[in-house]
Write an enzyme that holds these catalytic residues in place. Structure first.
Site, PDB file in Angstrom:
ATOM      1  N   HIS A 198      -1.375  -0.031  -6.217  1.00  0.00           N
ATOM      2  CA  HIS A 198      -2.692   0.201  -5.625  1.00  0.00           C
ATOM      3  C   HIS A 198      -2.529   0.609  -4.160  1.00  0.00           C
ATOM      4  CE1 HIS A 198      -5.345  -1.832  -8.814  1.00  0.00           C
ATOM      5  NE2 HIS A 198      -4.162  -1.593  -9.332  1.00  0.00           N
ATOM      6  N   GLU A 204      -3.953  -0.355  -1.511  1.00  0.00           N
ATOM      7  CA  GLU A 204      -3.874  -1.478  -0.572  1.00  0.00           C
ATOM      8  C   GLU A 204      -2.458  -2.044  -0.543  1.00  0.00           C
ATOM      9  OE1 GLU A 204      -6.007  -0.804  -2.934  1.00  0.00           O
ATOM     10  OE2 GLU A 204      -7.963  -1.707  -2.624  1.00  0.00           O
ATOM     11  N   CYS A 213      -6.242  -6.460  -5.915  1.00  0.00           N
ATOM     12  CA  CYS A 213      -5.893  -6.225  -4.505  1.00  0.00           C
ATOM     13  C   CYS A 213      -6.415  -7.342  -3.612  1.00  0.00           C
ATOM     14  CB  CYS A 213      -6.444  -4.891  -4.030  1.00  0.00           C
ATOM     15  SG  CYS A 213      -5.513  -3.529  -4.710  1.00  0.00           S
TER      16      CYS A 213
END
Ligand code: THU
Ligand code: ZN
Length: 306
Positions: free
Chosen positions: A106, A108, A136
C-alpha cells in the site's frame, strides 16, 4: 470522542508542467524531496508546508505500479532526519500481476518504509491521496509517533486515534518498542566474509519483534545501483512489509521497473532457524518473467558482546 475533522479547504495545486519537473527531481533522489526543495517550493508559491505536501500527492501517485486495479495511490511522509531537517518521503502502491491480492504494497507502507530506510527519525505528517484502508491504519499504529502525527487527506485532517479507535498494537503483545523506536541492536551475524556489508546491516536493523527473523533484500541493477529493503513487522502480523516488498517499492520510487533489462540480481538474507521469507518472496517474484533467480542466504546470529 473523536475530534471533528477540519476542512482545510486548500485548492493549491501544481500545473502539469510543474508536476513533471518535480517528478524528475523526486525520482532523481529515489523517492525523496529534500528539505531545501520543500522550503523553496513554500517560498516560491507562498504556501504553507501542508499545501505543498497535498499538492505533491498526484506526483506520488505517478510512482504507483497497479496492473490489477489501475488505481494509483500516493502517500507522503513529512519527517525529520537526525539533524531535524524536514523532508518529504514519497510512496505509492505496488501490485503484483497474477499473484494474490494480499501481497500488494500500500502507498502508506511504501512511504513509511521509504522514510524508515532513509534515516527519518520522527514522523510529523502523513499525506495520502485517498482514505487509508483498515490495513494501513493498523500498519501506522506500529509507529513510534502513532499518537502524534497528522494524517492529511486532500480535504481533511485526522489523528490516527480518530481513524482507529480501540486499537490493537505492539503493547498488546508485550512489545515495548515500535517502528522508528526499535530495541537496541542485540544481534550480529556469524561468518559473513564475502557478503555485502550494507545488506547485512540492513537485515540487522530490520524491525522484527515478533518473528526475530532479521532479514533484508538487495536488488542490484545493471545501471542504477542497489536497492535495499528490510522486514517491518506489525503486531497484527498481516500488515507486515516483507524485505522483498520493501526493496521493490524502493526501486519503483527511483522510477525503475522490475524487468530483466534493469535487474541484475536479487539476494535475500535471513536469520538461520527463523526463515519465513523464502516462499513469500518466490510468490512475489513469480509475478515477473525472466528475472534472475532469487539467491537465498541463511545466517546464524549471535548476541552482540557487551
Ligand atoms: N491502496 C493503497 O495503496 N492504500 C490504501 O489504504 C487503499 C488501497 C491500494 C491497494 C491496491 O493497490 C489499490 O489501492 C486498490 O485497493
Ligand atoms: Zn491501505
Amino acid at each position: 470522542m473523536p475530534t471533528i475533522p477540519t476542512q482545510a479547504g486548500t485548492v493549491f495545486s501544481f500545473s502539469a508542467e510543474q508536476q513533471q519537473q518535480l517528478y524528475l527531481i523526486i525520482k532523481h533522489h529515489a523517492g525523496i524531496l529534500p528539505s531545501s526543495d520543500v522550503a523553496t517550493l513554500c517560498q516560491q508559491h507562498d504556501q504553507p508546508v501542508d499545501a505543498i505536501l497535498r499538492a505533491c500527492l498526484p506526483i506520488a501517485a505517478q510512482f504507483a505500479v497497479a496492473p490489477i486495479s489501475q488505481f494509483f495511490v500516493g502517500a507522503i511522509v513529512c519527517g525529520l532526519d537526525s539533524q531535524g531537517e524536514q523532508h518529504f518521503y514519497f510512496g505509492a502502491n505496488v501490485e503484483f500481476a497474477q499473484q494474490a491480492l494480499s501481497l500488494v504494497v500500500h502507498a502508506e507502507q511504501s512511504a513509511i518504509n521509504n522514510a524508515w530506510l532513509n534515516g527519518a527519525k520522527k514522523i510529523i505528517k502523513i499525506a495520502i491521496s485517498d482514505a487509508p484502508c483498515g490495513y494501513c491504519r493498523q500498519f501506522m499504529n506500529e509507529l513510534a509517533d502513532a499518537q502524534s502525527f497528522d494524517i492529511l487527506l486532500p480535504k481533511q485532517q485526522f489523528k490516527l486515534a480518530d481513524l482507529l479507535p480501540y486499537a490493537f498494537g505492539p503493547n498488546d503483545l508485550g512489545n515495548p518498542y515500535s517502528l522508528f523506536n526499535p530495541a537496541p541492536q542485540q544481534h550480529q551475524f556469524v561468518a559473513t566474509a564475502e557478503l555485502d556489508k550494507i545488506l547485512l546491516s540492513c537485515a540487522l536493523s530490520a524491525y522484527v519483534p515478533y518473528s526475530e527473523n532479521y532479514s533484508a533484500v538487495k536488488i542490484s541493477t545493471f545501471a542504477n545501483g542497489d536497492f535495499y529493503g528490510r522486514y517491518a513487522e506489525n503486531a497484527a502480523y498481516s500488515p507486515s512489509l516483507s524485505p522483498l516488498q520493501s526493496a521493490i517499492s524502493q526501486l519503483h520510487l527511483a522510477g525503475l521497473a522490475m524487468t530483466k533489462d534493469v535487474v541484475k540480481g536479487i539476494e535475500l538474507v535471513q536469520t538461520q532457524g527463523k526463515e519465513n521469507q523464502l516462499m513469500v518472496s518466490q510468490a512475489v517474484l513469480a509475478s515477473y518473467t525472466d528475472l534472475p533467480a532469487l539467491q537465498s542466504i541463511s545466517l546464524a546470529v549471535k548476541p552482540v558482546a557487551i
